[in-house]
Design an enzyme around this catalytic site. Structure first.
Site, PDB file in Angstrom:
ATOM      1  N   ASN A 170       8.330  33.293  94.269  1.00  0.00           N
ATOM      2  CA  ASN A 170      10.248  33.483  94.472  1.00  0.00           C
ATOM      3  C   ASN A 170      10.618  32.340  93.365  1.00  0.00           C
ATOM      4  O   ASN A 170      10.178  31.304  93.372  1.00  0.00           O
ATOM      5  CB  ASN A 170      10.560  32.814  95.824  1.00  0.00           C
ATOM      6  N   LYS A 184      13.235  31.954  92.194  1.00  0.00           N
ATOM      7  CA  LYS A 184      14.147  31.292  92.654  1.00  0.00           C
ATOM      8  C   LYS A 184      14.736  31.092  91.154  1.00  0.00           C
ATOM      9  O   LYS A 184      15.454  31.895  90.188  1.00  0.00           O
ATOM     10  CB  LYS A 184      14.191  29.492  92.650  1.00  0.00           C
ATOM     11  N   HIS A 189      16.057  33.072 102.956  1.00  0.00           N
ATOM     12  CA  HIS A 189      15.609  31.725 102.927  1.00  0.00           C
ATOM     13  C   HIS A 189      16.466  30.032 103.044  1.00  0.00           C
ATOM     14  O   HIS A 189      18.027  30.281 103.308  1.00  0.00           O
ATOM     15  CB  HIS A 189      15.770  31.508 101.073  1.00  0.00           C
ATOM     16  N   GLU A 196      16.974  28.122 101.578  1.00  0.00           N
ATOM     17  CA  GLU A 196      17.955  27.248 100.377  1.00  0.00           C
ATOM     18  C   GLU A 196      19.452  27.910 100.774  1.00  0.00           C
ATOM     19  O   GLU A 196      20.307  27.706 101.037  1.00  0.00           O
ATOM     20  CB  GLU A 196      17.493  27.298  99.395  1.00  0.00           C
ATOM     21  N   GLU A 218       8.650  29.558 106.609  1.00  0.00           N
ATOM     22  CA  GLU A 218       8.476  28.043 105.884  1.00  0.00           C
ATOM     23  C   GLU A 218       9.543  27.245 106.413  1.00  0.00           C
ATOM     24  O   GLU A 218      10.399  26.686 106.567  1.00  0.00           O
ATOM     25  CB  GLU A 218       9.357  28.771 105.185  1.00  0.00           C
ATOM     26  N   GLY A 249       8.695  22.524  98.554  1.00  0.00           N
ATOM     27  CA  GLY A 249       8.808  21.779  97.109  1.00  0.00           C
ATOM     28  C   GLY A 249       9.066  20.526  97.452  1.00  0.00           C
ATOM     29  O   GLY A 249       9.070  19.734  96.558  1.00  0.00           O
ATOM     30  N   SER A 286       5.278  24.733  99.634  1.00  0.00           N
ATOM     31  CA  SER A 286       4.258  24.187  98.702  1.00  0.00           C
ATOM     32  C   SER A 286       2.806  24.929  99.022  1.00  0.00           C
ATOM     33  O   SER A 286       1.518  24.057  99.163  1.00  0.00           O
ATOM     34  CB  SER A 286       3.842  22.911  98.749  1.00  0.00           C
TER      35      SER A 286
HETATM   36  P1  PGA Z   1       7.425  25.941  97.217  1.00  0.00           P
HETATM   37  O1  PGA Z   1       8.395  26.733  97.487  1.00  0.00           O
HETATM   38  O2  PGA Z   1       6.379  27.228  97.067  1.00  0.00           O
HETATM   39  O3  PGA Z   1       8.179  26.198  95.859  1.00  0.00           O
HETATM   40  O4  PGA Z   1       7.595  25.198  97.966  1.00  0.00           O
HETATM   41  C1  PGA Z   1       8.521  27.481  98.988  1.00  0.00           C
HETATM   42  C2  PGA Z   1       9.768  29.180  99.094  1.00  0.00           C
HETATM   43  O5  PGA Z   1      10.964  28.385  99.083  1.00  0.00           O
HETATM   44  O6  PGA Z   1       9.879  30.272  98.991  1.00  0.00           O
END
Ligand code: PGA
Length: 248
Positions: free
Chosen positions: A9, A11, A94, A96, A164, A170, A210
């Site tokens: 992903n 982003k 997601h 976000e 997640e 992140g 992460s």
């Molecule tokens: P990350 O993000 O691996 O940077 O923690 C995962 C995601 O948001 O899909």
């Protein structure tokens, strides 16, 4: 047998030239990979990346879509536009999107059903906040999201779920292997009860939050983990390749 799926992903990263460099590196670096590999570039890079990957084993996902086919929805992208580009997967729900763009469970449910109607495979993201986990509500929250987001889901459609935990995205913190396995087992049992055992056995449940080269093997080795949704570490050929190669 569920083929492991590793999805990147990206982003809001990667201008076109960087996106093309990244997929070129992945295409050559990951030949012979045992896992299914999917990348989710930003909308602006989807078309050039789709062209670049035309004869590649690497598949394409979008990071979002609208639930209507067309119309007066300024700034939105429909499922038809995605299939037009040769996109096969779409990340929906997601955290976000839920948090910063006010996507409700009902909106996500409409998107999931529309994606299927258009022939796209949804990667449905669910996850609890740190506060919810500390209150002991993690399973309740995930069950609630799944029940609402999968309302009306057909029993024979392709389904990928990404667990997640919001506090692990992140942040460099991952859930413990016990927490991951317990939640994935719960999700499979929930899908079994809600949509039948045969769909539950076929559903791929990815872990996200992460995931890095140094923890991928341990996480991907868990029995109910069928892959990973990778954010930060999907932006570098070497990191993402190591994660793909860690898939069982
Ligand atoms: P990350 O993000 O691996 O940077 O923690 C995962 C995601 O948001 O899909």
């Amino acid at each position: 047998m569920r083929t492991p799926l590793i999805a990147g992903n990206w982003k809001m990263h990667m201008k076109i030239a960087d996106a093309l460099d990244l997929v070129t590196g992945l295409h050559y670096g990951l030949r012979g990979a045992k896992a299914e590999v999917v990348v989710a570039p930003p909308f602006t890079a989807l078309y050039p990346v789709a062209q670049k990957l035309e004869n590649s084993f690497i598949d394409l996902a979008a990071q979002n879509m609208h639930y209507e086919n067309k119309g007066a929805f300024t700034g939105e992208v429909s499922s038809d536009f995605l299939t037009d580009l040769g996109v096969h997967y779409v990340i929906l729900g997601h955290s976000e999107r839920r948090e910063y763009f006010a996507e409700t469970d009902e909106i996500i449910n409409k998107k999931v059903l529309k994606a299927l109607e258009a022939g796209l495979k949804p990667i449905l993201c669910v996850g609890e906040s740190l506060e919810q986990r500390e209150r002991g509500d993690a399973f309740k929250v995930i069950g609630n999201q799944l029940g609402k987001n999968l309302n009306g889901f057909p029993l024979d459609a392709p389904l990928v779920i990404a667990y997640e935990p919001i506090w692990a995205i992140g942040t460099g913190k991952t859930a413990s292997t016990q927490e991951i396995q317990d939640m994935h087992q719960f999700i499979r049992a929930f899908v079994g009860e809600f949509l039948g055992n045969s769909l539950a056995q076929e559903t791929r449940i990815l872990y996200g939050g992460s995931v890095k080269p140094d923890n991928a093997k341990e996480i991907l080795g868990l029995s109910d983990v069928d892959g990973a949704l990778v954010g930060g570490a999907s932006l570098k050929v070497s990191d993402f390749s190591q994660i793909v190669n860690a898939a069982k």
